[in-house]
Write a protein that holds these residues in place. Structure first.
Motif, PDB file in Angstrom:
ATOM      1  N   TYR A  26       0.821  -1.211   0.000  1.00  0.00           N
ATOM      2  CA  TYR A  26       0.000   0.000   0.000  1.00  0.00           C
ATOM      3  C   TYR A  26       0.854   1.260   0.000  1.00  0.00           C
ATOM      4  O   TYR A  26       0.560   2.234  -0.695  1.00  0.00           O
ATOM      5  CB  TYR A  26      -0.938   0.013   1.216  1.00  0.00           C
ATOM      6  CG  TYR A  26      -1.746   1.289   1.292  1.00  0.00           C
ATOM      7  CD1 TYR A  26      -2.778   1.520   0.393  1.00  0.00           C
ATOM      8  CD2 TYR A  26      -1.448   2.263   2.251  1.00  0.00           C
ATOM      9  CE1 TYR A  26      -3.503   2.705   0.453  1.00  0.00           C
ATOM     10  CE2 TYR A  26      -2.167   3.438   2.309  1.00  0.00           C
ATOM     11  CZ  TYR A  26      -3.199   3.655   1.406  1.00  0.00           C
ATOM     12  OH  TYR A  26      -3.913   4.835   1.456  1.00  0.00           O
ATOM     13  N   THR A  29       2.210   1.616  -3.682  1.00  0.00           N
ATOM     14  CA  THR A  29       1.239   1.873  -4.751  1.00  0.00           C
ATOM     15  C   THR A  29       0.207   2.926  -4.394  1.00  0.00           C
ATOM     16  O   THR A  29      -0.343   3.579  -5.275  1.00  0.00           O
ATOM     17  CB  THR A  29       0.485   0.584  -5.117  1.00  0.00           C
ATOM     18  OG1 THR A  29      -0.309   0.163  -3.990  1.00  0.00           O
ATOM     19  CG2 THR A  29       1.447  -0.530  -5.491  1.00  0.00           C
ATOM     20  N   CYS A  33      -6.940  -1.684  -3.214  1.00  0.00           N
ATOM     21  CA  CYS A  33      -7.220  -2.860  -4.048  1.00  0.00           C
ATOM     22  C   CYS A  33      -5.944  -3.390  -4.703  1.00  0.00           C
ATOM     23  O   CYS A  33      -5.723  -4.600  -4.766  1.00  0.00           O
ATOM     24  CB  CYS A  33      -8.243  -2.506  -5.127  1.00  0.00           C
ATOM     25  SG  CYS A  33      -9.898  -2.178  -4.476  1.00  0.00           S
ATOM     26  N   GLY A  34      -5.116  -2.468  -5.173  1.00  0.00           N
ATOM     27  CA  GLY A  34      -3.852  -2.877  -5.790  1.00  0.00           C
ATOM     28  C   GLY A  34      -2.960  -3.590  -4.804  1.00  0.00           C
ATOM     29  O   GLY A  34      -2.297  -4.577  -5.145  1.00  0.00           O
ATOM     30  N   GLU A  36      -3.942  -5.313  -2.172  1.00  0.00           N
ATOM     31  CA  GLU A  36      -4.506  -6.643  -1.932  1.00  0.00           C
ATOM     32  C   GLU A  36      -4.110  -7.608  -3.047  1.00  0.00           C
ATOM     33  O   GLU A  36      -3.762  -8.769  -2.794  1.00  0.00           O
ATOM     34  CB  GLU A  36      -6.033  -6.554  -1.837  1.00  0.00           C
ATOM     35  CG  GLU A  36      -6.542  -5.874  -0.579  1.00  0.00           C
ATOM     36  CD  GLU A  36      -6.443  -6.763   0.647  1.00  0.00           C
ATOM     37  OE1 GLU A  36      -5.937  -7.906   0.536  1.00  0.00           O
ATOM     38  OE2 GLU A  36      -6.861  -6.321   1.733  1.00  0.00           O
ATOM     39  N   ASP A  37      -4.141  -7.136  -4.287  1.00  0.00           N
ATOM     40  CA  ASP A  37      -3.761  -7.987  -5.422  1.00  0.00           C
ATOM     41  C   ASP A  37      -2.298  -8.414  -5.321  1.00  0.00           C
ATOM     42  O   ASP A  37      -1.943  -9.559  -5.618  1.00  0.00           O
ATOM     43  CB  ASP A  37      -3.991  -7.246  -6.732  1.00  0.00           C
ATOM     44  CG  ASP A  37      -5.464  -7.069  -7.043  1.00  0.00           C
ATOM     45  OD1 ASP A  37      -6.297  -7.780  -6.441  1.00  0.00           O
ATOM     46  OD2 ASP A  37      -5.791  -6.201  -7.883  1.00  0.00           O
ATOM     47  N   LEU A  38      -1.448  -7.476  -4.903  1.00  0.00           N
ATOM     48  CA  LEU A  38      -0.018  -7.776  -4.789  1.00  0.00           C
ATOM     49  C   LEU A  38       0.244  -8.796  -3.678  1.00  0.00           C
ATOM     50  O   LEU A  38       1.097  -9.678  -3.824  1.00  0.00           O
ATOM     51  CB  LEU A  38       0.773  -6.495  -4.528  1.00  0.00           C
ATOM     52  CG  LEU A  38       0.840  -5.508  -5.692  1.00  0.00           C
ATOM     53  CD1 LEU A  38       1.575  -4.243  -5.271  1.00  0.00           C
ATOM     54  CD2 LEU A  38       1.519  -6.141  -6.891  1.00  0.00           C
ATOM     55  N   GLN A  40      -1.815 -11.070  -2.718  1.00  0.00           N
ATOM     56  CA  GLN A  40      -2.274 -12.352  -3.237  1.00  0.00           C
ATOM     57  C   GLN A  40      -1.234 -12.959  -4.170  1.00  0.00           C
ATOM     58  O   GLN A  40      -0.966 -14.170  -4.132  1.00  0.00           O
ATOM     59  CB  GLN A  40      -3.598 -12.176  -3.983  1.00  0.00           C
ATOM     60  CG  GLN A  40      -4.176 -13.455  -4.562  1.00  0.00           C
ATOM     61  CD  GLN A  40      -4.518 -14.493  -3.505  1.00  0.00           C
ATOM     62  OE1 GLN A  40      -4.755 -14.161  -2.351  1.00  0.00           O
ATOM     63  NE2 GLN A  40      -4.518 -15.758  -3.900  1.00  0.00           N
ATOM     64  N   GLU A  41      -0.617 -12.125  -5.009  1.00  0.00           N
ATOM     65  CA  GLU A  41       0.422 -12.610  -5.914  1.00  0.00           C
ATOM     66  C   GLU A  41       1.630 -13.093  -5.126  1.00  0.00           C
ATOM     67  O   GLU A  41       2.263 -14.100  -5.491  1.00  0.00           O
ATOM     68  CB  GLU A  41       0.838 -11.507  -6.881  1.00  0.00           C
ATOM     69  CG  GLU A  41       1.963 -11.882  -7.840  1.00  0.00           C
ATOM     70  CD  GLU A  41       1.624 -13.047  -8.754  1.00  0.00           C
ATOM     71  OE1 GLU A  41       2.556 -13.748  -9.201  1.00  0.00           O
ATOM     72  OE2 GLU A  41       0.422 -13.273  -9.015  1.00  0.00           O
ATOM     73  N   THR A  65       7.251  -8.935  -2.287  1.00  0.00           N
ATOM     74  CA  THR A  65       6.182  -7.934  -2.322  1.00  0.00           C
ATOM     75  C   THR A  65       6.704  -6.579  -2.774  1.00  0.00           C
ATOM     76  O   THR A  65       6.052  -5.876  -3.552  1.00  0.00           O
ATOM     77  CB  THR A  65       5.540  -7.806  -0.931  1.00  0.00           C
ATOM     78  OG1 THR A  65       5.074  -9.088  -0.499  1.00  0.00           O
ATOM     79  CG2 THR A  65       4.366  -6.832  -0.949  1.00  0.00           C
ATOM     80  N   VAL A  72       4.671  -2.537 -10.400  1.00  0.00           N
ATOM     81  CA  VAL A  72       3.368  -1.934 -10.668  1.00  0.00           C
ATOM     82  C   VAL A  72       3.490  -0.437 -10.935  1.00  0.00           C
ATOM     83  O   VAL A  72       2.920   0.091 -11.889  1.00  0.00           O
ATOM     84  CB  VAL A  72       2.390  -2.178  -9.496  1.00  0.00           C
ATOM     85  CG1 VAL A  72       1.165  -1.265  -9.605  1.00  0.00           C
ATOM     86  CG2 VAL A  72       1.951  -3.629  -9.480  1.00  0.00           C
TER      87      VAL A  72
END
Length: 210
Positions: A26, A29, A33-34, A36-38, A40-41, A65, A72
């Motif tokens: 966070y 970026t 939401c971005g 959270e996606d990271l 998860q990746e 991370t 990104v």
């Protein structure tokens, strides 16, 4: 292939660090939401990794991370949506004595310094880091760089443009990168910016053409 027990252990380790990983994503970026996606990746990569050779899971997850987040902010989509984004805007600015937190901060600083060194000329890097990272007044930066205030402002604007467009990329010397990253960390943690100023305006600036 991992057994169910191994995956359960991997999940336990990941969940232990998940909050920190989200914080890193966070801060880089600036998007919930971005981030959270990271995270998860990062979990997917942790699953696919040979965890038996990972000596420090916290450091592995932090570095993964951090790298994902920096990728990104350099992407075409992100540059289109956030044309004024600055990596230093999201740099961790608090330091405590907990080892994992220091590992996170160190990894992030090292990655961002490498990015800046690859994208910016030495004068741009000096002006940008001092202004955006440490809020130096333009007149003080101009004095350190022995140039005009107007030119200093231009250096910062040009640096921002290069970071957004990714128009320039050059090799990063490992030894120089290490010294700059360490000086940046020392300045952030102690407030003593003398080494950072010296490197940005002297040794590093003199080692490369502007």
């Amino acid at each position: 292939m991992s057994t169910p027990d191994e995956l359960d252990l991997a999940l336990d380790i990941f969940l232990t660090h998940r909050t920190r990983l989200f914080g890193i994503a966070y801060r880089v970026t600036g998007e919930v939401c971005g981030a959270e996606d990271l995270v998860q990746e990062a979990w997917l990569r942790w699953q696919r990794t040979d965890r038996t050779i990972v000596e420090n899971p916290a450091a592995f997850l932090t570095t993964t991370t951090t790298n994902l987040a920096i990728n990104v902010i350099q992407s075409a989509r992100y540059r289109h949506e956030a044309p004024t984004a600055s990596p230093l805007d999201y740099l961790i600015d608090t330091v405590d004595d907990e080892p994992v937190s220091r590992t996170e901060q160190t990894a992030l600083v090292e990655e961002l310094v490498a990015l800046l060194m690859a994208r910016l000329t030495p004068p741009e890097l000096a002006a940008y880091v001092l202004r955006k990272g440490f809020e130096y007044a333009y007149v003080d930066i101009a004095a350190l760089l022995r140039t005009s205030v107007a030119n200093t402002r231009q250096l910062v604007r040009r640096a921002q443009t290069r970071l957004v467009t990714g128009e320039r990329a050059s090799a990063v010397l490992i030894a120089t990168h290490r010294r700059l990253a360490n000086a940046f960390l020392r300045a952030a943690r102690t407030g003593d910016r003398r080494d950072l100023e010296r490197l940005l305006t002297g040794e590093y600036a003199g080692s490369r053409a502007a």
